[in-house]
Structures are given as structure tokens and as C-alpha cells.
Design a protein around this motif. Structure first.
Motif, PDB file in Angstrom:
ATOM      1  N   ALA A  68       0.420  -1.241  -0.550  1.00 13.89           N
ATOM      2  CA  ALA A  68       0.249  -0.090   0.230  1.00 13.89           C
ATOM      3  C   ALA A  68       0.750   1.520  -0.642  1.00 13.89           C
ATOM      4  CB  ALA A  68      -0.650   0.385   1.077  1.00 13.89           C
ATOM      5  N   GLY A  69       1.685   1.041   1.014  1.00 14.00           N
ATOM      6  CA  GLY A  69       2.801   2.758   0.701  1.00 14.00           C
ATOM      7  C   GLY A  69       4.158   2.827  -0.329  1.00 14.00           C
ATOM      8  N   ARG A  70       3.784   1.342  -1.048  1.00 13.30           N
ATOM      9  CA  ARG A  70       4.681   1.789  -2.454  1.00 13.30           C
ATOM     10  C   ARG A  70       3.896   1.974  -3.867  1.00 13.30           C
ATOM     11  NH1 ARG A  70       6.104  -4.416  -4.824  1.00 13.30           N
ATOM     12  NH2 ARG A  70       4.111  -4.760  -5.091  1.00 13.30           N
ATOM     13  N   GLU A  71       1.687   2.185  -3.536  1.00 13.11           N
ATOM     14  CA  GLU A  71       1.208   2.156  -4.495  1.00 13.11           C
ATOM     15  C   GLU A  71       0.585   3.545  -4.126  1.00 13.11           C
ATOM     16  OE1 GLU A  71       0.648   1.111  -7.341  1.00 13.11           O
ATOM     17  OE2 GLU A  71       1.338  -0.932  -7.013  1.00 13.11           O
ATOM     18  N   GLY A  72       1.946   4.493  -2.537  1.00 16.18           N
ATOM     19  CA  GLY A  72       1.234   5.705  -2.960  1.00 16.18           C
ATOM     20  C   GLY A  72      -0.156   6.132  -1.650  1.00 16.18           C
ATOM     21  N   HIS A  73      -0.855   4.408  -1.082  1.00  9.14           N
ATOM     22  CA  HIS A  73      -1.721   4.489  -0.918  1.00  9.14           C
ATOM     23  C   HIS A  73      -1.542   5.050   0.836  1.00  9.14           C
ATOM     24  CE1 HIS A  73      -4.620   2.764  -3.889  1.00  9.14           C
ATOM     25  NE2 HIS A  73      -4.104   4.826  -4.959  1.00  9.14           N
TER      26      HIS A  73
ATOM     27  N   LYS B 244       4.844   7.043   1.949  1.00  9.82           N
ATOM     28  CA  LYS B 244       5.922   6.573   1.623  1.00  9.82           C
ATOM     29  C   LYS B 244       6.932   5.460   2.588  1.00  9.82           C
ATOM     30  CE  LYS B 244       6.670   5.313  -2.939  1.00  9.82           C
ATOM     31  NZ  LYS B 244       6.103   5.523  -3.464  1.00  9.82           N
ATOM     32  N   VAL B 245       6.877   6.605   3.591  1.00 12.80           N
ATOM     33  CA  VAL B 245       8.119   5.323   4.269  1.00 12.80           C
ATOM     34  C   VAL B 245       7.377   4.242   4.602  1.00 12.80           C
ATOM     35  CG1 VAL B 245       7.644   5.961   7.053  1.00 12.80           C
ATOM     36  CG2 VAL B 245       9.442   5.660   6.488  1.00 12.80           C
TER      37      VAL B 245
ATOM     38  N   PRO C 273       9.609  -1.161   8.016  1.00 15.08           N
ATOM     39  CA  PRO C 273       8.793   0.423   8.924  1.00 15.08           C
ATOM     40  C   PRO C 273       7.279  -0.230   9.187  1.00 15.08           C
ATOM     41  CG  PRO C 273      10.046   0.883   7.422  1.00 15.08           C
ATOM     42  CD  PRO C 273      10.539  -0.542   6.845  1.00 15.08           C
ATOM     43  N   ALA C 274       7.102  -0.748   7.512  1.00 18.14           N
ATOM     44  CA  ALA C 274       5.603  -1.936   7.328  1.00 18.14           C
ATOM     45  C   ALA C 274       5.318  -2.468   8.855  1.00 18.14           C
ATOM     46  CB  ALA C 274       5.489  -1.984   6.531  1.00 18.14           C
ATOM     47  N   ILE C 275       5.899  -3.044   8.912  1.00 18.79           N
ATOM     48  CA  ILE C 275       5.871  -4.697  10.475  1.00 18.79           C
ATOM     49  C   ILE C 275       5.740  -3.791  11.727  1.00 18.79           C
ATOM     50  CG2 ILE C 275       6.664  -6.410  11.271  1.00 18.79           C
ATOM     51  CD1 ILE C 275       8.175  -7.403   8.981  1.00 18.79           C
TER      52      ILE C 275
ATOM     53  N   HIS D  92      13.354  11.741   8.875  1.00 21.94           N
ATOM     54  CA  HIS D  92      14.082  11.183   9.950  1.00 21.94           C
ATOM     55  C   HIS D  92      13.839   9.436  11.057  1.00 21.94           C
ATOM     56  CE1 HIS D  92      13.975  15.610  11.185  1.00 21.94           C
ATOM     57  NE2 HIS D  92      14.980  15.286  11.706  1.00 21.94           N
ATOM     58  N   LEU D  93      12.243   9.447   9.954  1.00 23.72           N
ATOM     59  CA  LEU D  93      12.620   7.725  10.509  1.00 23.72           C
ATOM     60  C   LEU D  93      12.900   6.517   9.320  1.00 23.72           C
ATOM     61  CD1 LEU D  93       8.845   7.261  10.141  1.00 23.72           C
ATOM     62  CD2 LEU D  93      10.130   7.328  12.332  1.00 23.72           C
ATOM     63  N   GLN D  94      13.448   7.186   8.177  1.00 23.34           N
ATOM     64  CA  GLN D  94      14.108   6.283   7.474  1.00 23.34           C
ATOM     65  C   GLN D  94      15.426   6.732   7.686  1.00 23.34           C
ATOM     66  OE1 GLN D  94      14.599   8.391   2.922  1.00 23.34           O
ATOM     67  NE2 GLN D  94      16.580   6.952   1.890  1.00 23.34           N
ATOM     68  N   MET D  95      16.604   7.383   8.672  1.00 23.73           N
ATOM     69  CA  MET D  95      18.000   7.523   8.897  1.00 23.73           C
ATOM     70  C   MET D  95      17.979   6.106  10.532  1.00 23.73           C
ATOM     71  SD  MET D  95      19.790  11.414   8.468  1.00 23.73           S
ATOM     72  CE  MET D  95      18.060  12.410   9.389  1.00 23.73           C
ATOM     73  N   LEU D  96      16.547   6.751  10.644  1.00 21.32           N
ATOM     74  CA  LEU D  96      16.453   5.943  12.108  1.00 21.32           C
ATOM     75  C   LEU D  96      16.221   4.326  12.267  1.00 21.32           C
ATOM     76  CD1 LEU D  96      16.345   6.356  15.417  1.00 21.32           C
ATOM     77  CD2 LEU D  96      13.996   6.164  14.943  1.00 21.32           C
ATOM     78  N   LEU D  97      15.678   4.241  11.214  1.00 22.36           N
ATOM     79  CA  LEU D  97      15.707   2.646  10.925  1.00 22.36           C
ATOM     80  C   LEU D  97      16.264   1.805   9.289  1.00 22.36           C
ATOM     81  CD1 LEU D  97      11.750   2.611  10.567  1.00 22.36           C
ATOM     82  CD2 LEU D  97      12.845   1.737  12.668  1.00 22.36           C
ATOM     83  N   GLU D  98      16.793   3.045   9.194  1.00 24.92           N
ATOM     84  CA  GLU D  98      18.822   2.224   7.673  1.00 24.92           C
ATOM     85  C   GLU D  98      17.636   1.647   6.533  1.00 24.92           C
ATOM     86  OE1 GLU D  98      21.411   0.724  10.018  1.00 24.92           O
ATOM     87  OE2 GLU D  98      22.604   2.731  10.303  1.00 24.92           O
TER      88      GLU D  98
END
Length: 497
Positions: A341-346, A349-350, A363-365, A482-488
Motif C-alpha cells: 500500500a505504501g509502494r502504491e502511494g496509498h 511512503k516510508v 517500517p510496515a511491520i 528522520h525515520l529513514q535515518m533512524l530505521l536505516e
């Protein structure tokens, strides 16, 4: 180095490199389905179906099915019929899964057949209602069985149950975020453990039958309550135990050779679950009358006390294994729905990003686990099951209807598996009956609230997906960074179909 540069340049011009699309503007993308392959697929696929289906349901639902139908004979018939319906539904999903080999279960099928709005409403309802509520129900059931031995003669305190359920959610979420293989190996181990308790109950029942314990099966259709509403509610409770029959479609992209392993896993896994459920119910009735079963607080524990004493302690232990295994399978597959769902933009995005080191949709889990913990705080198992069952069968029916629609609108799609058209027609009609049965037999405002919540997704879709207002993006971009950096984590690479 020269050959490597040449291959890279060819890949950039052709849009592919070793079967993967190249995005020059996002060079650090990762490919979940390419990198995170599962262990040998057919055994794992069977374990995923059996492990996710056999959970808390078979230890909770027998009492509810019997209460609605009233007699042993119709009760066993309902359990077998639920297995047949689950198999028919799964065969429909097998055609869909091999025709549209995308992860996310119902989501890509609704997208292809009906467009983005029904697909968005499914992801909206699944991400915020059905998947986390199912996860919460299973973990609450685990907590009840796991804490019961420490409180003999009384019910465990609710605060203990809820804290233990939250701890189970955190543990399972962490395991699945760290490693695909670790999560799948844990699933295989817990499936083996739950099959042990299933085998113990089934073998014990067969031995008792061989010894002549058949008095509870005499006049087995006497005092039955046969009506449309009774049968519908009995199916509701029985199908809750079977829920998980479609879970393999959520990880289609990650299966090796899905055209072979998806249908084989379904054909082997669901009939195996059906046989187990019918035999377990027969075993229950060898030691308990209908009245005794209805009065039992925990059917499996009562069975263990009467048959396995003084080793009856193994029943709550292995039931706990069974429920935690079901919760692990649910978390594993639901995380993929959030990811798609995130990949489709719904969704944010993270949520479609995957871990650089772990190659998991972390992040999804994590998002899925967090919502499930919220449900455990005020959550009551019966209420959650009602919300879950009502909502989920709306979309099961809609998804199978999508199969019928695409037979006429998408004739060009390759169908490695093609089921007779009568099968999706039957499943669609039964789904309509299952949705209407509780409303007709026991009208409740909860169902209206559930429908209103699902439709509220339309407002979210129009504002944030269709018109794409800028101000939410201005807020979400720094949060995403920030989430991208935190979760790598990094964006998942888009695969050219």
C-alpha cells in the motif's frame, strides 16, 4: 571493470539489469522480492497456511459453533463445510495470485479489477481494522492461555493478559523486522509445535473412540437449531478458525516459483487443516457432552484435564505455542500488505521502505504491531471478532467478484491456474450471505459504525491521494527523512512487470 561498466550502461539504456529495473534518480533502492527470498517454498507455503490457520480459533470457536447450531451432527457438518468454503475461496485466490503475481493479497486484485478506490478502501480497512484486530485477538488469546496456569481456579487479571499480549506483539514484530528467514524459521518451529498438540488431541480421541466412547454421537442431530441465521452465525465462528487460508497471497512476490508452489500449498494445506479441525471436534465430543462443552471455560483445557491428567499442563503450553505461531504468520503477511500500500502511494511512503541490512519491510511491520497494541488496550476478544469477521468477508466477496469481472475485462492476462467459473460464483454468494446474516439475525450499531469507518476512507483518499494536497507532504517529508535515518531503510526498487 570495463565489462561491468558496459553492463551497467546497457542496463541503464534498457531499463533493466539482471531482471531488475534501474532508477538513476534513486540509486540506493532495494528489491524486496529479489533479495528476501524465502526458504524452500512448498514446505514453507504449507507451513504458512497451516501455521496461520491453526491458532486460537480451534480452541475458542467449537463452543460458539455448537451454541449456534445446537447439536453434535450439524456442528461437525458446519466444520467440514467451512473447510470446503475455505478451499474454494483459496482456489479462487490461487488463480488471482498466479495471474497477478504481486504481494499484498486482495489489494492488487481489487486495483486491477475495480481501480484505486476499492483497493484503497481495502488497504484502509485492513491496515486499521482487520489485520491489527486479528493480530490483537490472537495475542490476547495467547495471553489468556499462557497466564491461566499461574491463576488456578480463577480468571487471570485483565492487566496481566493485556501486558502479556503487548509483550507478544512486540516480540513477534521485532523478530519479523530483523529477518525474513528468522521469522519463517520461527513459523516452521511453532507450526511443528502446534501440530504436536493437534496430534495429541486427535490421537487421544481416536483411542477413546476405539474403546467405545461413542455415546455422545448417538442421536447427533437431535435438538439441532437449523435456520438461516443460526447457520450463518455458526459459519462466522467456524470460519474465524479457518482464517488464514488466503495468507500466502500476501507474499506472492517472495515465493519461489509461485505458479507451482502457491496452488500446491493451498491444495495440501487447507484440506489438512479441515481434517485436523473435524477430528479435533470429534475428540472433544468423545469426552464431553454438548452441555458440558458449552459450560467449559476452555474446551482444550477441559479435554486435557479429563484425558491427559496428570500431564494436562502440556495443553495450555502447546495451545500458547499454537496461538503465538498464528500471530507470527499474521504479522509476517500483514506487514507485506502495508508495504504494498505504501509502494502504491496509498499510505505514507516510508511504509514501503525496506531495511538496508535486514532486507525486510521493517517500517510496515512496526506500524502494524503498533496499531495492534492500541487494540489490546480496550480490546475485548468477542467485540474484536465481530468487527473483524464482518469487515473481512465484505472484501473476500469483493475480491472473488473481481476474479469474475476480470474473466471478461482482462482476457489477455495469463492464467496458469483457471478455476471453473461456478466456484467464484458460489464463494461470492456465500460471502453476501455471511455479511448479511449477523445484521438480519442480531442487528447491532457496531456493524453500522464499521461500515461508516470503512467509507470514511473515501474522504482520506480524495484529500490526500487524489488531490495530493501539499501541506501533508510538507509535514511528512521531514518525518520520513528522520525515520529513514533512524530505521536505516531505503525505497524499494520498482520491478518492471
Amino acid at each position: 571493470m570495463g565489462e561491468e561498466s558496459l553492463r551497467r550502461r546497457k542496463g541503464e539504456h534498457n531499463g533493466k539489469e539482471d531482471g531488475q529495473s534501474i532508477q538513476s534518480h534513486e540509486p540506493q533502492t532495494m528489491n524486496l522480492q529479489k533479495q528476501a527470498k524465502l526458504p524452500p517454498s512448498l514446505p514453507h507455503g504449507i507451513c504458512m497456511i497451516v501455521g496461520t490457520s491453526i491458532g486460537s480459533g480451534i480452541f475458542v470457536s467449537p463452543k460458539s459453533v455448537l451454541a449456534n447450531i445446537g447439536a453434535v451432527g450439524p456442528c461437525l457438518t458446519i466444520w467440514a463445510a467451512c473447510g470446503v468454503l475455505a478451499t474454494l475461496g483459496a482456489l479462487c485466490f490461487a488463480e488471482l495470485g498466479t495471474m497477478i503475481t504481486k504481494s499484498g493479497g486482495e489489494y492488487p486484485y481489487l486495483m486491477e479489477a475495480f481501480g484505486p478506490i476499492p483497493a484503497f478502501l481495502f488497504s484502509w480497512t485492513s491496515l486499521l481494522v482487520t489485520k491489527p484486530s486479528s493480530f490483537a485477538i490472537i495475542c490476547l488469546s495467547f495471553a489468556e492461555y499462557a497466564s491461566a496456569p499461574f491463576y488456578p481456579g480463577c480468571d487471570p487479571p485483565q492487566v496481566v493478559i493485556k501486558c502479556l499480549a503487548a509483550a507478544a506483539i512486540v516480540t513477534i514484530t521485532t523478530v519479523n523486522s530483523l529477518s525474513v528467514k528468522l521469522g519463517s524459521y520461527l513459523q516452521n518451529f511453532l507450526t511443528a509445535a502446534k501440530m504436536i498438540i493437534v496430534t495429541i488431541i486427535v490421537v487421544s480421541g481416536i483411542v477413546l473412540l476405539a474403546q467405545g466412547k461413542t455415546e455422545n454421537f448417538k442421536d447427533s442431530f437431535k435438538d439441532s437449531k437449523i435456520s438461516v441465521s443460526a447457520i450463518g452465525l455458526a459459519f462466522y465462528n467456524g470460519l474465524w478458525a479457518y482464517d488464514g487460508w488466503n495468507q500466502l497471497n500476501y507474499i506472492t512476490e517472495e515465493l519461489k516459483n509461485p505458479y507451482r508452489n502457491l496452488p500446491l500449498s493451498i491444495i495440501i494445506g487447507i484440506p489438512l487443516v479441515t481434517v485436523c479441525y473435524v477430528l479435533i471436534n470429534i475428540s472433544y465430543f468423545t469426552v464431553m457432552t454438548s452441555t458440558e462443552l458449552l459450560q467449559s471455560q476452555a474446551v482444550a483445557v477441559t479435554f486435557g484435564d479429563r484425558v491427559l491428567y496428570p500431564a494436562s499442563w502440556i495443553v495450555p503450553l502447546f495451545v500458547a505455542f499454537s496461538t503465538i505461531g498464528s500471530a507470527n504468520g499474521s504479522c509476517f503477511t500483514a506487514g507485506r500488505l502495508v508495504y504494498v500500500a505504501g509502494r502504491e502511494g496509498h499510505m505514507l511512503k516510508v511504509l514501503s521502505y525496506i531495511s538496508i541490512k535486514r532486507l525486510t519491510p521493517a517500517p510496515a511491520i512496526i506500524f502494524h504491531g503498533a496499531i495492534a497494541i492500541i487494540y489490546t488496550i480496550p480490546g475485548d476478544i468477542d467485540t474484536l471478532i465481530n468487527y473483524f469477521s464482518f469487515a473481512v468477508w465484505i472484501f473476500y466477496g469483493l475480491t472473488v467478484l473481481a476474479l469474475i469481472v476480470m474473466r471478461f475485462t482482462r482476457k489477455e492476462l495469463r492464467r496458469p491456474i483457471r478455476v471453473p467459473i461456478i466456484i467464484p460464483v458460489i464463494v461470492t454468494l456465500v460471502s453476501i450471505l455471511l455479511v448479511l446474516a449477523p445484521i438480519i439475525s442480531a442487528p447491532d450499531l457496531a456493524y453500522l459504525y464499521c461500515v461508516l469507518f470503512m467509507l470514511s476512507g473515501l474522504i482520506v483518499y480524495v484529500l490526500f491521494v487524489h488531490f495530493k494536497f501539499n501541506w501533508p507532504q510538507k509535514i511528512s517529508k521531514p518525518i520520513t527523512m528522520h525515520l529513514q535515518m533512524l530505521l536505516e531503510v531505503v525505497p524499494a526498487e520498482e520491478v518492471t512487470e
